[in-house]
Write an enzyme that holds these catalytic residues in place. Structure first.
Site, PDB file in Angstrom:
ATOM      1  N   ARG A 184       0.850  -1.200   0.000  1.00 40.41           N
ATOM      2  CA  ARG A 184       0.000   0.000   0.000  1.00 40.41           C
ATOM      3  C   ARG A 184       0.888   1.253   0.000  1.00 40.41           C
ATOM      4  NH1 ARG A 184      -3.111  -3.732   2.730  1.00 40.41           N
ATOM      5  NH2 ARG A 184      -1.583  -3.752   4.401  1.00 40.41           N
TER       6      ARG A 184
ATOM      7  N   ASP B 292       4.044  -5.583  -4.794  1.00 42.02           N
ATOM      8  CA  ASP B 292       3.740  -6.833  -4.109  1.00 42.02           C
ATOM      9  C   ASP B 292       5.039  -7.633  -4.074  1.00 42.02           C
ATOM     10  OD1 ASP B 292       3.002  -9.388  -3.374  1.00 42.02           O
ATOM     11  OD2 ASP B 292       1.188  -9.405  -4.616  1.00 42.02           O
TER      12      ASP B 292
ATOM     13  N   TYR C  24       1.126 -20.036  10.468  1.00 44.76           N
ATOM     14  CA  TYR C  24       2.158 -19.003  10.663  1.00 44.76           C
ATOM     15  C   TYR C  24       3.408 -19.615  11.285  1.00 44.76           C
ATOM     16  CZ  TYR C  24       4.230 -14.784  12.813  1.00 44.76           C
ATOM     17  OH  TYR C  24       5.053 -13.786  13.221  1.00 44.76           O
TER      18      TYR C  24
HETATM   19  N1  SER Z   1       2.832 -11.449  17.401  1.00 42.88           N
HETATM   20  C1  SER Z   1       2.732 -12.591  16.537  1.00 42.88           C
HETATM   21  C2  SER Z   1       1.379 -13.136  16.510  1.00 42.88           C
HETATM   22  O1  SER Z   1       0.699 -13.026  17.500  1.00 42.88           O
HETATM   23  C3  SER Z   1       3.676 -13.658  16.994  1.00 42.88           C
HETATM   24  O2  SER Z   1       4.835 -13.575  16.251  1.00 42.88           O
HETATM   25  O3  SER Z   1       0.996 -13.692  15.532  1.00 42.88           O
END
Ligand code: SER
Length: 312
Positions: free
Chosen positions: A39, A52, A142
């Site tokens: 952005r 991107d 993640y």
């Molecule tokens: N702060 C991050 C999260 O909560 C952890 O790396 O996803």
């Protein structure tokens, strides 16, 4: 300071990026630090680009345009959002890293910073004083992406000598830009709601202890690591770093020292399970030994500083 350095900060509009960009501009000079984000940025102190990170030819064009020597790759999808969009989280978090590591392998750039996270740990990890080398069985997309990324960093270093450095950040607390989509974000939201509404409903339970850090310490750690002599770096996956840990009820107690009628309530949601899989506090002795890491802010100092700055 080498004034030939040209630093590209990818994700410069994010929670870490905004502050890291400013700190790097102070060090290298505004024109030597390029901000980049998907952005457009409001920040006008130096050059910025909108692209991107997954667009490899645009990334390459920016690296060539400015003769970039170092990249800080901060673009990522965090833990809570990643559970909702697993393919996109994996695609963004992995492919951006591989592209940047390839740039370093091909010697277009010579140094890379990439953040990892306490999310590489999981329910089977020892939760107290979590060691640098321990069980890593993450349960979030993640966390899986950060763990895989750490090993890619290690592999590119071992195989091609790529100088890539990384920290396992705990939850980061800051007042300039909001975080987005993390499990530790309550510890930022709570300040905004305490000041605007005198009340906050936490999405984590009262006793959920997590490792946290104030942003000035996180920025300082990042720069210390990047400036450390290469021979001091013994961890080529990612370093544990720590500052303080607290629970929602403990931070509420600290906020009441400044806002005595602050009300806290608890409605844990899906993020509780993520938080429950993470360590409560982290052992960072390797970072202390290798490049002199010492945190400066206590929980109390962080809370005072957050409230003072957010009131302005
Ligand atoms: N702060 C991050 C999260 O909560 C952890 O790396 O996803």
């Amino acid at each position: 300071m080498n004034n030939k350095e040209v630093v590209l900060v990818i994700g410069s509009g994010g929670q870490i990026g905004i502050e890291l960009l400013a700190a790097l501009r102070n060090m290298y000079g505004n024109d030597h630090v390029i901000g980049a984000d998907i952005r457009p940025s409001q920040e006008v102190n130096g050059p910025s680009e909108v692209f991107d990170v997954l667009n490899n030819s645009q990334l390459m064009a920016v690296v060539r345009k400015y003769n970039v020597t170092q990249i800080y790759l901060l673009a990522a999808m965090l833990s809570a959002t990643g559970e909702k969009f697993p393919d996109r989280a994996w695609g963004l978090n992995m492919n951006s890293l591989i592209q940047v590591l390839d740039l370093a392998k091909e010697k277009h750039i010579y140094k890379v910073y990439w953040p990892s996270s306490i999310a590489v740990f999981g329910p089977t990890t020892p939760r107290n004083q979590t060691p640098q080398h321990t069980i890593t069985e993450p349960t979030t997309v993640y966390g899986i992406s950060k763990l895989a990324g750490e090993h890619w960093c290690n592999w590119y270093h071992a195989k091609y000598g790529v100088d890539v450095r990384s920290l396992r950040y705990p939850g980061l607390i800051s007042y300039t830009a909001p975080p987005g989509g993390g499990t530790t974000d309550y510890a930022v939201d709570i300040f905004h709601k305490a000041l605007s509404q005198n009340a906050y409903t936490s999405f984590l339970s009262a006793g959920t202890r997590l490792p946290m850090m104030y942003m000035p310490d996180a920025i300082r750690a990042t720069i210390m690591l990047m400036q450390a002599p290469a021979q001091n770096i013994t961890i080529h996956t990612s370093y544990n770093i720590a500052s303080f840990s607290f629970t929602p009820s403990e931070i509420a107690h600290e906020i009441r020292q400044h806002i005595p009628d602050f009300q806290m309530s608890y409605e844990p949601d899906f993020r509780q399970q993520i938080a429950d899989s993470w360590p409560q506090d982290i052992n960072d002795e390797q970072a202390r030994a290798d490049w002199g890491w010492v945190p400066e802010y206590s929980l109390q100092a962080m809370v005072s500083d957050m409230i003072k700055n957010l009131k302005q």
